[in-house]
Design a protein around this motif. Structure first.
Motif, short mmCIF file in Angstrom:
data_model
loop_
_atom_site.label_atom_id
_atom_site.label_comp_id
_atom_site.label_asym_id
_atom_site.label_seq_id
_atom_site.Cartn_x
_atom_site.Cartn_y
_atom_site.Cartn_z
N SER A 174 0.83 -1.21 0.00
CA SER A 174 0.00 0.00 0.00
C SER A 174 0.86 1.26 0.00
N PHE A 175 1.91 1.27 0.82
CA PHE A 175 2.74 2.45 0.95
C PHE A 175 3.47 2.80 -0.35
N THR A 176 3.64 1.82 -1.23
CA THR A 176 4.27 2.11 -2.52
C THR A 176 3.52 3.18 -3.29
N ASN A 177 2.22 3.34 -2.98
CA ASN A 177 1.39 4.32 -3.68
C ASN A 177 1.57 5.75 -3.16
N ILE A 178 2.31 5.93 -2.07
CA ILE A 178 2.52 7.28 -1.52
C ILE A 178 3.36 8.10 -2.49
N THR A 179 3.00 9.34 -2.68
CA THR A 179 3.70 10.20 -3.63
C THR A 179 5.10 10.55 -3.14
N ASP A 180 5.96 10.98 -4.06
CA ASP A 180 7.33 11.33 -3.71
C ASP A 180 7.39 12.45 -2.67
N ILE A 181 6.57 13.48 -2.84
CA ILE A 181 6.62 14.60 -1.91
C ILE A 181 6.15 14.19 -0.52
N ASP A 182 5.16 13.31 -0.45
CA ASP A 182 4.70 12.83 0.87
C ASP A 182 5.75 11.95 1.53
N PRO A 206 4.81 -1.98 -7.69
CA PRO A 206 5.31 -0.73 -7.12
C PRO A 206 4.96 0.49 -7.96
N GLY A 207 4.87 1.63 -7.29
CA GLY A 207 4.64 2.87 -8.01
C GLY A 207 3.67 3.78 -7.29
N PRO A 208 3.83 5.11 -7.45
CA PRO A 208 2.96 6.07 -6.75
C PRO A 208 1.54 6.07 -7.30
N PHE A 209 0.63 6.54 -6.47
CA PHE A 209 -0.79 6.64 -6.82
C PHE A 209 -0.97 7.58 -8.01
N TYR A 216 -6.66 8.02 -2.52
CA TYR A 216 -5.25 8.08 -2.13
C TYR A 216 -5.09 7.77 -0.64
N PHE A 217 -5.97 8.32 0.16
CA PHE A 217 -5.87 8.04 1.59
C PHE A 217 -6.10 6.55 1.87
N VAL A 218 -7.17 6.00 1.32
CA VAL A 218 -7.55 4.61 1.61
C VAL A 218 -6.52 3.63 1.05
N GLN A 219 -6.09 3.85 -0.18
CA GLN A 219 -5.22 2.89 -0.85
C GLN A 219 -3.75 3.03 -0.45
N ALA A 220 -3.32 4.25 -0.15
CA ALA A 220 -1.91 4.49 0.12
C ALA A 220 -1.66 4.77 1.60
N LEU A 221 -1.90 5.99 2.04
CA LEU A 221 -1.56 6.37 3.41
C LEU A 221 -2.28 5.51 4.45
#
Length: 283
Positions: A110-118, A161-164, A179-184
């Motif tokens: 899941s965390f793989t979807n977090i954006t680079d800036i986050d 792997p890869g950002p959202f 983005y919140f549900v799937q990543a963070l």
């Protein structure tokens, strides 16, 4: 010509000041992201007086018991020797600094979807934590499940792997909620049923089932939430009471305390909007 050169020089000086500051990340924003990610839950022991983020939390699974690590900046016990690139590799690709696989009990799928800036802001926040010398505990796993190279095969089947990436044609509020549900929030890690290899059943995303400790986990698609109004769902995620006055199980209670109750009203509304947009799946 001279004026043009002076302008270029001035721009270069300004960039040399601004770029390092932006590259360091925003620790304050990272603190909010850590709350949205529920990091303190998995990285803090379940005992009175436990120091946050120093590790030791046990997670019982059919493959054995995993223990959350110390993620403070301690040079030996924590991640003080890590670089930002090491952190991004762990979150994005599920790999340790030495290149070995992390077990997917660490929810990098899941965390793989977090954006680079986050990720940068999260890293900045972790660097501000007080360093703790609390040693990590070794995982207690069944036979072959303790072999990290086996995870490579697991990744082939269950990890991308890869950002959202925002879905085109979908309202911004729904994309933010996704983005919140799937990543963070990595909600699917507990609310999506798994097969015998521990891989998520993607066709049953967020449809509930059995959790990591073999406890029933509710269906978060409109099938499971159809009797709840938006206000009732918001009240549950903020104060932890159901429409009939009941309280959530201990695990969800901790999620509410550490995560959903800490969200901004905008992010909470986005989360609810996304859950409402999901296809209804049967229990």
């Amino acid at each position: 010509m001279r004026q043009a050169i002076q302008s270029v020089a001035l721009a270069w000086v300004l960039w040399s000041w601004i770029a390092p500051a932006s590259a360091q990340g925003d620790a304050k924003r990272g603190e909010y992201l850590a709350k949205a990610g529920g990091c303190v839950g998995c990285h803090t022991e379940e005992k009175e007086g436990a120091v946050p983020y120093t590790g030791g939390r046990a997670l019982k699974t059919p493959f054995g018991t995993f223990f959350g690590p110390n993620i403070t900046p301690h040079q030996q016990a924590g991640i003080g020797r890590w670089t930002e690139a090491d952190f991004v590799r762990a979150m994005r690709h599920g790999r340790r600094p030495d290149g070995a696989n992390y077990f997917p009990a660490f929810p990098y799928p899941s965390f793989t979807n977090i954006t680079d800036i986050d990720l940068r802001d999260l890293w900045a926040f972790l660097r501000t934590l007080p360093a703790s010398s609390q040693a990590n505990r070794e995982h207690d796993l069944w036979f072959v499940f303790g072999w990290r190279f086996v995870v490579t095969a697991w990744k082939w089947f269950f990890f991308t792997p890869g950002p959202f990436v925002n879905v085109q044609g979908v309202p911004d509020i729904v994309n933010r909620g996704a983005y919140f549900v799937q990543a963070l929030g990595h909600c699917g890690e507990c609310h999506t049923p798994r097969n015998f290899l521990g891989g998520p059943k993607r066709s049953r995303f967020l449809a509930g089932g059995k959790g990591p400790e073999d406890k029933d986990v509710p269906n978060l698609t409109p099938t499971g939430l159809k009797k709840w109004s938006d206000k009732e769902l918001k009240d549950f995620l903020v104060i932890g009471t159901t429409p009939d006055g009941d309280f959530p199980a201990e695990a969800m209670g901790e999620v509410i305390s550490n995560t959903t109750s800490q969200l901004t009203p905008q992010d909470l509304a986005a989360l609810i909007a996304y859950l409402r947009s999901l296809p209804p799946l049967p229990d």
